[in-house]
Structures are given as C-alpha cells and as structure tokens.
Design a protein around this motif. Structure first.
Motif, PDB file in Angstrom:
ATOM      1  N   SER A   1       2.269  -4.601  -1.972  1.00 43.72           N
ATOM      2  CA  SER A   1       2.518  -5.976  -2.430  1.00 43.72           C
ATOM      3  C   SER A   1       3.099  -6.832  -1.302  1.00 43.72           C
ATOM      4  O   SER A   1       2.730  -8.001  -1.148  1.00 43.72           O
ATOM      5  CB  SER A   1       3.488  -5.958  -3.617  1.00 43.72           C
ATOM      6  OG  SER A   1       2.952  -5.233  -4.701  1.00 43.72           O
TER       7      SER A   1
ATOM      8  N   ARG B   1       3.943  -5.357 -10.413  1.00 38.74           N
ATOM      9  CA  ARG B   1       2.946  -5.638  -9.382  1.00 38.74           C
ATOM     10  C   ARG B   1       2.277  -6.975  -9.666  1.00 38.74           C
ATOM     11  O   ARG B   1       2.052  -7.785  -8.765  1.00 38.74           O
ATOM     12  CB  ARG B   1       1.903  -4.519  -9.340  1.00 38.74           C
ATOM     13  CG  ARG B   1       0.788  -4.798  -8.343  1.00 38.74           C
ATOM     14  CD  ARG B   1      -0.114  -3.589  -8.171  1.00 38.74           C
ATOM     15  NE  ARG B   1      -1.232  -3.922  -7.319  1.00 38.74           N
ATOM     16  CZ  ARG B   1      -1.192  -3.957  -6.013  1.00 38.74           C
ATOM     17  NH1 ARG B   1      -0.060  -3.707  -5.405  1.00 38.74           N
ATOM     18  NH2 ARG B   1      -2.259  -4.261  -5.293  1.00 38.74           N
TER      19      ARG B   1
ATOM     20  N   THR C   1      13.078  -4.048  -7.253  1.00 37.81           N
ATOM     21  CA  THR C   1      11.709  -4.426  -6.881  1.00 37.81           C
ATOM     22  C   THR C   1      11.493  -5.920  -7.084  1.00 37.81           C
ATOM     23  O   THR C   1      10.907  -6.613  -6.230  1.00 37.81           O
ATOM     24  CB  THR C   1      10.705  -3.628  -7.725  1.00 37.81           C
ATOM     25  OG1 THR C   1      10.914  -2.228  -7.497  1.00 37.81           O
ATOM     26  CG2 THR C   1       9.276  -3.997  -7.356  1.00 37.81           C
TER      27      THR C   1
ATOM     28  N   ASN D   1       6.739  -0.459  -2.485  1.00 40.26           N
ATOM     29  CA  ASN D   1       5.984  -1.659  -2.830  1.00 40.26           C
ATOM     30  C   ASN D   1       5.385  -2.322  -1.588  1.00 40.26           C
ATOM     31  O   ASN D   1       5.176  -3.536  -1.562  1.00 40.26           O
ATOM     32  CB  ASN D   1       6.906  -2.659  -3.548  1.00 40.26           C
ATOM     33  CG  ASN D   1       7.456  -2.107  -4.853  1.00 40.26           C
ATOM     34  OD1 ASN D   1       6.809  -2.158  -5.898  1.00 40.26           O
ATOM     35  ND2 ASN D   1       8.660  -1.561  -4.787  1.00 40.26           N
TER      36      ASN D   1
ATOM     37  N   LYS E   1       5.696  -1.051 -14.504  1.00 41.11           N
ATOM     38  CA  LYS E   1       5.122  -0.944 -13.163  1.00 41.11           C
ATOM     39  C   LYS E   1       3.972  -1.917 -12.975  1.00 41.11           C
ATOM     40  O   LYS E   1       3.858  -2.600 -11.969  1.00 41.11           O
ATOM     41  CB  LYS E   1       4.668   0.484 -12.909  1.00 41.11           C
ATOM     42  CG  LYS E   1       5.834   1.460 -12.798  1.00 41.11           C
ATOM     43  CD  LYS E   1       5.355   2.843 -12.471  1.00 41.11           C
ATOM     44  CE  LYS E   1       6.534   3.799 -12.330  1.00 41.11           C
ATOM     45  NZ  LYS E   1       6.110   5.158 -12.021  1.00 41.11           N
TER      46      LYS E   1
ATOM     47  N   THR F   1      10.842  -8.516  -3.896  1.00 42.64           N
ATOM     48  CA  THR F   1       9.578  -9.259  -3.795  1.00 42.64           C
ATOM     49  C   THR F   1       9.836 -10.767  -3.817  1.00 42.64           C
ATOM     50  O   THR F   1       9.226 -11.532  -3.046  1.00 42.64           O
ATOM     51  CB  THR F   1       8.659  -8.868  -4.965  1.00 42.64           C
ATOM     52  OG1 THR F   1       8.568  -7.450  -5.046  1.00 42.64           O
ATOM     53  CG2 THR F   1       7.270  -9.443  -4.765  1.00 42.64           C
TER      54      THR F   1
END
Length: 991
Positions: free
Chosen positions: A559, A15, A506, A556, A11, A510
């Motif tokens: 972010s 990030r 994720t 998320n 995690k 991103t």
C-alpha cells in the motif's frame, strides 16, 4: 483490540482505506473517515478511563485527640524532631520522646517564687530548650541532662522570640543564635553545655545586643526571628514586629561564622533595613515557614498580622529580599480581629492553618479558598497554641487540659485541579502523574486551551496524550485547516499505541504517509519554502525509518508503494525500499533508468547473492568489467554456476575483448576459489577453445592426466577441441582417456615426436606399445618414406625388431639400408639362445638337489625320553598325542592347537574348525546295519584315505612351525601379556 474493530476496519477494509487515501481528495477522505467513525457505535480510539470514586476519601487534615490527662493545666507546648516538651502548672516540665511515648521524663523547675512560664522555645534538633518566665528571666534545659540552668546574662529581658542557628548548632552547643525581646531589642547569644566538668559553669557564653526594631511609635516587640543561608554564603535574617516584617541581608566573612551575625546588623546601623508594613495590628504577629525536606531551606512563608496573612515563596537568588510571589489573604467577615482574632499559624506545602479561639481554618495557598474548618467543643477549653513539627509534618494544638494532633495526608491530592484552573498545566501534570484519569483531564484542558489560543501544534501534542475520541479531535483540526497540527497529533498518537493495536497502527501509518506526501508535494513547488521542504522531508524519512513503525510499514509495504507511486515520488520510493531492505526494487529502479553504476553499487553494498543472480544478465551487458570486479569481490559467496547463463548470453553478442572479462571471472573461480564444478570447467574450456587456443592446452596439461582428478567433461572437451581443430588438445584428451591408438593416429597428423610420446604411455601393455610403435614405423616408412627415420624408430623402442618393420618397406629397397640392423638382430638372438641354455642347466641342478633333500628327510627321526614333558602344560608328553619339532620343542596336540589357534588369521581358523568337524565325522561308526559286506569294505577304505588326508591338512596348519621358535612368536611380540578385555577382571583378582 476494541470490540467491533475488525468488523469496521478488517484487513480488506484497511487496504481499501489506504487505496482510498491514495486516490481521493485529502479533506474528503478525512471527513468521510471521521464522520463514519462518529456515526459508528464503536470508536476506533475509545477513552480508557472512567472518572468514579468508589470510596470516601479521608480528609487532608485528620484530627486525633491524644490520650493524655495532664495532672495540671498546660501552660505551653513545643515540639521539634519528635521531641515534645510541655509546661504543666507552676513548676513542672514534662518531656516526651514521641518515638517512645510510654517513657515520659518529668523535670522540676525548682522555682520558689510566683514566676510562671511565659513562652518556651525548642531548637530544630530537639536538644536545646529555652524557658522564658514572666519575671524577665530565662532558663535552659538540655535534652541530655535533668537539671534546669538559669541564664544569668539574660536576666531582665522578657523573651518573645528565638532565631536558632541551623547551620552551626549541635546537641551540646547552639552556636550563635538571635534572641528577640518584648522591648524590641535583638540580642546575639550562644549556649554551651560542658559534659563531665567538675565545676559548674554558666551555659550562656555571651549575650550582646546587635539591633533594635522600631515601628512609627518607637521600639516594638520582636515577635519572630528566622535565620536562613542562601547561595554564596549570604545570610538572610527575617524579624517581625506587630505590623512590620524586616529583612537583614549580608555575608559573614568566611571562617568567622562562629563569631555571630553582628556584622550583618552593623551594615544597617545608619539606615533601616528593607521591611513590609501593614496598618492594622492586633498586638502581635507570627510567621510560619514550610521546609520540604530535613536540613533544607524553607521554600515558602506565611505571616499572620493585623490585615490578614501575607504568604509567598522564598527565592534565595534575589540580592536584597528573599520574599517572592507575595499575596495577602484578607481575613473574611467571620474573623473579627477585635473579638476572635487568630492565635497561631502553621504552613504546609499548599495550605496555611489559622488557629482561632473556637477552631481551625485551613486556607489553600494556591487560590486563597478555605478548604477545611474544624470546630472544637467548649468542654475542651480555650485553644491556646498551634505548632508544627517540621521534621515529621505533624500539627499540634493544645488547650489547658487537652492535646490534639493533626496528620497531614496526601495534601496534594486536589492540587492539580487548582493548577489546571490557573492554567498552570505543567504543575498540574506534576501533581497527578501517578493518577492517569486526572492527568487525562489536565491534558484535555491544556489541549483545549492551546487550541483556543491558536497554538495548534502544542494542542495536537496534548490531544494525542488524552483518551478523548480520536475522530472528534481529527475533525477539529481538519475543520480548522491545520494539517501540520493534524500530522503532529497523528504522530504522537501513533507513538502511544500498543504493539497489539495493529489495526490502529496501520490506519495511522497509512494516513500519515498520505499527509506527508501531500505536504511535500505542496512545498516542493514553492521555491520560497525550500528550507521547510527539506525539514519536512527529513521528518518524513525519520518517520519511514522509525523502528517502531518498521513492522507495520513492512506488512503494508504494498500500500505504501502504491501511495508513493500515485504521487510520482520515486525518490522516496527508493528510500522506502532501502529501509524495507527491498533491494530488488531499488536495483530494478536503477536499471530501468539506465543507472547501472548505482544499481551495481547497491548490489555490492548489500551483497545479496540472489540479487546478483537476477540482475547480472542486465548489468554485464553495459558495465562488464565492473560487474566482474563485483563478482570477484563477492568471492565464494556467489555460485558461479548461476552466473553462467548471464555470461553465455553476454559472450554470444560480445566481442573478443569483452569475452575476456568472462574468462577472467572463470579463471578466478578455477584458480583462486579452486572450484571443482564440472559446468564451470566446461564453460572455461569452451571460452578457451573459442578465443584463447594457446591457453587451452596449458589448462588441459595443468589439469593433469588422472581422470579421477579432472573436473571437466572429457567427452565434451574432446568434441569441442575437435570442432575447433585443436589437434594437440585432442591428443592430450585421448591420452587422458587412455585411448592411445586414437592419440597416436591423431598425433601422426601433427608431429611424429608427439606420436612417439603417446606410444610409450601404456607401460604395462607391451603388446599395445609394440602395436603403437609399428603404426609410427609404418607412417614413417610409407608416408614419409624416410628409411633413416624408420631405423631411428627401431632404436627408440626395444620392442621392435627389424623383421617387424621389413614388411613395410617396398621390394626395391636394398639391404644396405638396414644391414647393420639385421646383424644386430642376429646377435641378439644368439645371446638369447645362450641365456636359455644356461637357465636349463641351472634348473637341472636344482631339481637334483631337491630330490636328495627329500630322500634325506624321509630317513630322519627323533627320540623322546619317557620323562619328557609338554613345553606348554608341563605334563608328561607320552600320555597324549604330541608333536616333535626339529628345534627340540615338544607339545601335546591339544596344547599346540590351543596356542596356535588364537594367533591364526580368521580364514585359517575357519578352515581348521571345518577340518576338525570332518575328522570327527569320519571316526563315528556307520548307523546302517544292512549294508552288503563289499560295500562296507569299499566305504571303509575310502573313509581311511579321507581321514589321513584330513589329518595331514590339520598338521599343515597346526604344526607348520614351532610355536616358540617360528614367525608366530615374532608376530606376537607386541601383544600384551594380559588380554585388554580381561584386564579389569585380572586386576581385581590381584587385589
């Protein structure tokens, strides 16, 4: 989750990765990521298939020898629709239904001459069998009969081929068919079987010539005939000789199909039809067709002739020829057409099989390679014929004494490889869609092919579907500087991830966000790429709004917000916040940019109470009327108490006109929503006191005078009105609080009539009313010094007398001013004295009558006869203590007690039980034997007196009235005869 994935991208690292993407150069980040993954022992997106074969696959063509020993040599064999017909020896025909192989049927041809079976032809239904003899004769046998019939019209022709009519034929009628002879003629014929006829008729309806096939040397044998129907009623007739393949194309007029195909051949009477010719010949040819489904048109063909095998597909949409994609497979060197020439050919979906004198060869039609060879032992004899049953896709081969059968099993198992090697990837994927490991190989090959041909987007789409290493593919596009293709690859890869692969989701989400933002930033600065920018923006918004990405983006979102902020893309930040339903951020953004109307529009559209509470203090400072309108539209969903701080802050710095908006909303809450919260009413009261004194009193009067139904704080309201000098409002509040003296005192400062209305309010307290009126009289006399008004006060209140008011007047006032009042007062006194005298006389007379009645009652008695019975139990009355009532009813004491007790109130029942206990206690003898005699006598007298009193009290309760004639009977008139609690028990006793 792949092993080690958490240690590599946990995690905190994910990030950190998203923050790294938002700060570093795109190429650098991508390369670092991919290189890290490449050097790691754990692959983030690892392959999922292992290409291994655990079992030996069975052959495509699986041979089986039929357990059958023919009594004579086999001359010919045909199969169709699971019906097998075989010619044995000279005169025997054996028919076998392969669904019932244990029930063969033997038919004798009945020939006495030396004729032999030359060829046999069986139609597609397995119903019609034609037997051509070497004596140029032809026999016919129907499946439903046992007798062979000779076709007289066919005599004199050696039959080489038959073209069956698959469109008009039935079990008893062939419909128009075509017959080819060894002399090159094509005849049209029809055979019909008449069931149940008394007279034997010829089955051949007609037999007429329609055409003659020729080669360069003259007429040639008609080796094969095939009839097919295309679109729009067009018919295609294929006929072959030793070296030529003819096609006859034409339409049969609608409704005349039963009349045959003569019109089609007539079209070519003056000129040759289209044909294909090859130079070599080994004396005959044979054509085979592949039909995928029953009752459908053939899809492909294979023609075995001297130069090789011509094969291809059939296209029924073409106008003049249905042969398409033609290719020639040349016989290899081991096939010498002069020594071991092919005997027969059959066609399957992807192969054609050649029957040679010593074995079988199977050739793939996709690449022309020999994929199967099967040699037969010499002991079985020479191979004679190979045929295929088109309905069950089985291949049969026979010699003179043995029959073999081939089963075609999973013929398409390796077709995908061939299509893949031919770069026909769509077909390759079609044939391995149920084999994921093969599909992955095809996709990888297609992706590489597209990449090499610089079709990067197509390559990305294919790579995303493969199990190749993710980082290798990503690096490949990065090195080629194909960011758009990389985005396409990531999008497809993301769509294929499972819900459980959250870390990978994720990462891709991103990364794609960063790619989109970079790409949009580049396009936005180039006016010539405006359309591309709009298209990319729409794709990005679709990506953000995708339901599949919703959970990942939500988890998320911090972010994503940082990425959007780092690119300065406020437009998409707002758009993303709306998608995430983060309306607080949207409204805050509009407020920061002084876009108050847009902020209020978002609030009104999504109707979130908490956001209204949070942003109302800001919005009401700038657009008060619209904000109040929005509050009103929300109705009862908003708690007005939470909006009071915003209104208070606003009203302290606003003008009277703007305060009216606050009053408007408070009035809506009070009068429309009927709010009862004290804080709301108190605030409205304060606004009225501040800006609308006229509305203040009407609001207080409308609220009423019952303190229990008033929703504002009385003490707060009193203090507020006093501070602002609203005396009439204060008087009203005093009245509600029942502080009448204070109300009168304050009212006298405003208006005497207002004070009079207050003085009459305490209706139940005459002393207080008199006191209040005295205050009013004193004020009128001493303050206003108006004697007439003081006299008017006397007439308004009956409690005031002239003597009560006289002390208020000064000494110099003459009696003339209240002479009349004094006279009226004296007259009232006289009337009162007379009334008192009259009442005293009436009281004296009443007392006298009561004494007389008492004396009369003491002397009254009643007589009881010995035979009298109790009115309740109907037993003699004199046996036990009893009661006699004036009405004549008589009851035993215990009977009357039982009847009365259940109907007494609870408190009287308790009192009666207590008296009975006391009575029982007084009747018991004393336990003490050593008391003095005087003490005993005194105690006895006292006990007798107490006992009499107790009995009298019991009589007052029990014998107060007759149980049958008194009020007790009237009160019990609505009671049921049977106690509801005992109703069921009573009902059962009657059954």
């Amino acid at each position: 989750m792949f092993p080690g994935a958490h240690s590599l991208f946990g995690k905190s690292q994910s990030r950190g990765w998203s923050l790294l993407l938002s700060r570093l150069d795109f190429d650098v980040v991508c390369r670092v990521f991919c290189l890290c993954m490449e050097g790691s022992s754990v692959h983030f997106f690892s392959p999922g298939y292992v290409n291994a074969r655990l079992e030996k696959e069975t052959p495509i063509f699986n041979k089986q020898r039929i357990d059958f020993a023919p009594p004579e040599k086999i001359n010919s064999l045909v199969v169709s629709s699971n019906q097998l017909c075989m010619s044995l020896g000279k005169d025997t025909l054996l028919r076998i239904d392969l669904g019932k192989p244990d029930e063969p049927n033997q038919v004798e041809l009945g020939r006495k001459d030396e004729a032999k079976v030359y060829k046999m032809f069986l139609d597609h239904t397995g119903s019609h069998l034609l037997i051509a003899l070497n004596t140029s004769e032809c026999l016919y046998l129907n499946r439903s009969v046992q007798k062979v019939r000779a076709l007289s019209r066919w005599k004199g022709h050696l039959i080489e081929s038959v073209g069956w009519n698959k469109f008009l034929g039935s079990e008893t009628n062939t419909g128009p068919i075509l017959v080819g002879t060894a002399q090159g003629q094509i005849y049209e014929a029809e055979i019909s079987v008449s069931e149940g006829s008394l007279f034997s008729t010829n089955p051949d309806q007609y037999f007429r010539q329609v055409y003659t096939l020729e080669e360069e040397s003259g007429p040639a044998p008609v080796c094969c005939l095939e009839i097919e129907r295309g679109i729009e009623g067009k018919f295609f007739i294929i006929a072959t000789t030793r070296k030529r393949l003819f096609q006859f194309v034409g339409k049969v007029p609608e409704g005349t199909e039963q009349q045959g195909f003569g019109c089609i051949f007539a079209m070519h009477a003056d000129h040759l039809p289209s044909f294909r010719e090859f130079p070599a010949s080994f004396g005959f040819s044979e054509i085979a067709f592949y039909t995928p489904k029953l009752r459908s048109n053939p899809r492909s063909f294979a023609w075995m002739m001297g130069n090789g095998v011509l094969y291809g597909t059939l296209d029924y949409s073409r106008p003049d020829s249905i042969l398409s994609d033609e290719r020639v497979w040349v016989y290899p060197s081991d096939i010498d057409i002069t020594v071991n020439k092919p005997i027969s050919i059959v066609l399957t979906q992807f192969h054609f099989l050649l029957l040679l004198p010593d074995g079988v060869k199977a050739v793939c039609t996709l690449n022309g390679q020999i994929v199967f060879q099967d040699l037969f032992l010499e002991k079985f004899g020479t191979l004679t014929r190979m045929i295929k049953d088109p309905t069950v896709q089985q291949i049969w081969i026979h010699t003179e004494k043995v029959v073999f059968r081939y089963h075609v099993q999973r013929e398409s198992r390796d077709v995908w490889k061939m299509y893949m090697n031919m770069n026909k990837f769509d077909l390759a994927k079609e044939y391995c869609k149920d084999r994921p490991e093969c599909l992955d190989i095809v996709l990888a090959k297609e992706a590489e092919h597209c990449f090499q041909n610089k079709r990067y987007l197509d390559s990305a789409k294919c790579y995303a579907l493969t199990q190749n290493y993710f980082e290798e593919i990503a690096l490949k596009f990065i090195e080629a500087k194909q960011e758009e293709a990389l985005m396409e690859f990531l999008i497809k890869k993301l769509s294929n991830l499972k819900p459980s692969e959250k870390t990978q989701t994720t990462l891709l989400t991103t990364w794609l966000t960063e790619l989109y933002l970079n790409w949009l930033g580049i396009l936005e600065g180039d006016p010539s790429k405006r359309n591309l920018y709009l298209d990319t923006r729409e794709k990005f918004r679709t990506f953000l709004g995708s339901p599949k990405n919703k959970d990942c983006l939500f988890n998320n979102r911090a972010s994503i917000y940082e990425l959007l902020a780092s690119h300065g893309d406020t437009e998409h930040m707002v758009y993303f916040a709306v998608i995430m339903q983060d309306y607080e951020r949207v409204v805050a953004h509009h407020c920061q940019h002084d876009e108050y109307d847009e902020a209020l529009s978002v609030l009104s559209r999504h109707r979130d109470e908490k956001l209204f509470y949070k942003f109302s203090p800001v919005l009401i400072q700038h657009i008060p009327k619209k904000v109040v309108d929005a509050w009103i539209s929300m109705g009862s969903r908003l708690d007005a108490r939470n909006l009071i701080p915003a209104l208070v802050n606003y009203s302290q710095s606003a003008s009277t006109q703007q305060i009216n908006e606050a009053i408007r909303y408070m009035e809506f809450c009070v009068y429309q929503l009927e709010e009862t919260q004290q804080a709301i009413h108190n605030y409205l009261l304060s606004l009225y006191a501040l800006c609308r004194p006229d509305s203040l009193l009407s609001y207080l009067e409308q609220a009423g005078t019952n303190p229990n139904r008033i929703h504002y704080d009385l003490k707060y309201a009193l203090r507020l009105c006093a501070e602002h000098g609203h005396h009439r409002a204060c008087v009203h509040i005093y009245k509600v609080m029942e502080l009448y003296e204070e109300a009168v005192d304050l009212a006298l400062q405003v208006d005497v009539d207002l004070a009079k209305s207050c003085a009459d309010l305490p209706e139940d307290d005459e002393e207080l009313r008199k006191k209040l009126w005295l205050k009013i009289a004193r004020h009128v006399v001493q303050e206003e010094k108006d004697v007439k008004k003081a006299m008017a006060c006397l007439s308004s209140c009956a409690l005031l007398k002239i003597e009560d008011v006289l002390p208020f007047f000064p000494d110099f006032v003459t009696i003339d001013h209240f002479k009349e009042a004094i006279c009226n007062s004296l007259e009232d006194y006289n009337k009162h004295i007379e009334e008192l005298k009259r009442e005293m006389e009436e009281a004296t007379q009443s007392a006298k009558r009561i004494r007389e009645d008492i004396q009369e009652m003491r002397n009254k008695y009643g007589s009881v006869e010995p035979q009298e019975k109790c009115a309740a139990c109907d037993f003699p009355l004199l046996n036990r203590p009893f009661y006699l009532f004036l009405c004549g009813h008589m009851f035993h004491y215990d009977c009357l007690l039982q009847a009365v007790f259940s109907n007494l109130p609870a408190y009287k029942q308790a009192k009666l039980e207590d008296l009975q206990k006391k009575l029982a206690a007084t009747s018991q003898p004393s336990k003490s034997h050593h008391r003095p005699k005087d003490a005993d006598t005194a105690s006895l007298g006292k006990g007798q007196q107490s006992r009499e009193q107790i009995k009298a009290d019991i009589d007052d309760i029990v014998a107060a009235e007759c149980v049958y004639c008194g009020e007790l009977m009237i009160r019990s008139i609505d009671k049921p005869f049977i106690d509801p609690q005992k109703y069921e028990e009573e009902m059962q006793s009657w059954l």
